[in-house]
Scaffold this active site. Structure first.
Site, PDB file in Angstrom:
ATOM      1  CG  ASN A   9     -10.088  -0.704  -0.246  1.00 48.07           C
ATOM      2  OD1 ASN A   9     -10.259  -0.154   0.849  1.00 48.07           O
ATOM      3  ND2 ASN A   9      -9.385  -1.810  -0.384  1.00 48.07           N
ATOM      4  CE  LYS A  11      -5.987  -0.726  -0.957  1.00 45.72           C
ATOM      5  NZ  LYS A  11      -4.835  -1.365  -1.599  1.00 45.72           N
ATOM      6  CG  HIS A  94      -8.275  -6.040   0.145  1.00 43.75           C
ATOM      7  ND1 HIS A  94      -6.906  -5.991   0.234  1.00 43.75           N
ATOM      8  CD2 HIS A  94      -8.626  -5.205  -0.861  1.00 43.75           C
ATOM      9  CE1 HIS A  94      -6.455  -5.144  -0.691  1.00 43.75           C
ATOM     10  NE2 HIS A  94      -7.476  -4.651  -1.365  1.00 43.75           N
ATOM     11  CD  GLU A  96      -4.057  -3.821   0.929  1.00 41.58           C
ATOM     12  OE1 GLU A  96      -4.910  -3.165   1.553  1.00 41.58           O
ATOM     13  OE2 GLU A  96      -3.593  -3.459  -0.171  1.00 41.58           O
ATOM     14  CD  GLU A 166      -8.430  -5.524  -5.236  1.00 45.39           C
ATOM     15  OE1 GLU A 166      -8.564  -4.353  -5.603  1.00 45.39           O
ATOM     16  OE2 GLU A 166      -8.214  -5.847  -4.055  1.00 45.39           O
ATOM     17  N   GLY A 172      -1.144  -1.235  -5.615  1.00 39.69           N
ATOM     18  CA  GLY A 172      -0.321  -0.155  -5.081  1.00 39.69           C
ATOM     19  C   GLY A 172       1.087  -0.111  -5.648  1.00 39.69           C
ATOM     20  CB  SER A 213      -1.938  -0.046 -10.504  1.00 33.77           C
ATOM     21  OG  SER A 213      -1.050  -0.345  -9.430  1.00 33.77           O
TER      22      SER A 213
HETATM   23  P1  13P Z   1      -4.507   0.339  -5.808  1.00 32.54           P
HETATM   24  O1  13P Z   1      -5.577   0.847  -6.740  1.00 32.54           O
HETATM   25  O2  13P Z   1      -3.936   1.397  -4.929  1.00 32.54           O
HETATM   26  O3  13P Z   1      -3.485  -0.483  -6.527  1.00 32.54           O
HETATM   27  O4  13P Z   1      -5.250  -0.683  -4.791  1.00 32.54           O
HETATM   28  C1  13P Z   1      -6.024  -1.692  -5.295  1.00 32.54           C
HETATM   29  C2  13P Z   1      -6.803  -2.312  -4.183  1.00 32.54           C
HETATM   30  O5  13P Z   1      -6.245  -3.029  -3.359  1.00 32.54           O
HETATM   31  C3  13P Z   1      -8.225  -2.014  -4.077  1.00 32.54           C
HETATM   32  O6  13P Z   1      -8.843  -2.844  -3.143  1.00 32.54           O
END
Ligand code: 13P
Length: 250
Positions: A9, A11, A94, A96, A166, A172, A213
């Site tokens: 992803n 982002k 997601h 976010e 997740e 992150g 992560s």
């Molecule tokens: P990270 O791998 O940067 O922690 O992000 C995870 C994520 O949100 C994937 O959709």
């Protein structure tokens, strides 16, 4: 057998030029890794560039969101049919999107139905916050998200979906749920809920990823958990050693 599936992803990272350069750098190595499905989910504007860069390889293309309507006066949105010529996958719900853009369980459910109608594979995201985790609410909350996401979706369609668990506190942050913790929540909150909503057989067919992560160094222990079928990878999917991450997954 559920084929492992590692999805990046990206982002809100990479310009079109960076997309093309990154894929050119890793595509042949990634394409040679057998026994695993791989895809990248790019920002809308870079999807055609990504699709062109991976053409002729096994690398799949995904979007990070879409709207559920077919067309209409929805400024700034993208319809499922607009993704179809380029994408096989679409990330939906997601954390976010839920936290910053007001996405609800009901909207996510409508998006999953719309994606399935168009033959897109939804990567449906669920996961609890730190407060929920610390209050011991993880299993109830995640199970509720799964039920809401799949409301009114038949088993034949549910098996077309991928689910990504997740935990928000692991995204992150460099904090990963331990492999055992992640495997247990995926088993008890995600797969057991699917078994309850559908059947054990249906639940066993659906691929469930862990996200938060994930790195080349921790993917192998995550994949060793019987209920973890892959990963949704943020930061580590933007670096060339993503190739090692995918290699270590099989
Ligand atoms: P990270 O791998 O940067 O922690 O992000 C995870 C994520 O949100 C994937 O959709």
């Amino acid at each position: 057998m559920r084929t492992p599936f590692i999805a990046g992803n990206w982002k809100m990272y990479f310009t079109a030029a960076e997309t093309a350069a990154f894929v050119a750098q890793i595509r042949d190595q990634l394409n040679q890794i057998e026994g695993v499905d791989v895809a990248f989910c790019a920002p809308f504007i870079n999807i055609p560039t990504l699709a062109e860069a991976v053409a002729g390889t096994k690398i799949g293309v995904g979007a990070q969101n879409m709207y559920f309507e077919e067309s209409g006066a929805y400024t700034g949105e993208i319809a499922p049919g607009m993704l179809v010529p380029f994408c096989q996958y679409v990330i939906l719900g997601h954390s976010e999107r839920r936290a910053y853009f007001g996405e609800t369980d009901e909207g996510v459910n409508r998006k999953i139905k719309a994606a399935l109608q168009h033959g897109l594979t939804p990567i449906v995201c669920v996961g609890e916050s730190l407060e929920q985790n610390e209050a011991g609410e993880t299993v109830d909350f995640v199970s509720g998200q799964v039920r809401a996401a799949f409301a009114g979706i038949a088993a034949e369609q549910a098996v077309q979906c991928v689910i990504a668990y997740e935990p928000i506190w692991a995204i992150g942050t460099g904090k990963t749920a331990s492999a055992e913790q992640a495997g247990e929540i995926i088993g008890t909150a995600v797969r057991a809920t699917l078994a309850d909503v559908y059947s054990q057989e249906t639940a066993e067919t659906i691929r469930i990823q862990y996200g938060g992560s994930v790195k080349p160094a921790n993917i192998a222990e995550l994949m060793a958990q019987p209920d973890i079928d892959g990963a949704l990878v943020g930061g580590a999917s933007l670096k060339p050693d993503f190739v090692d991450l995918v290699r270590n997954a099989v």
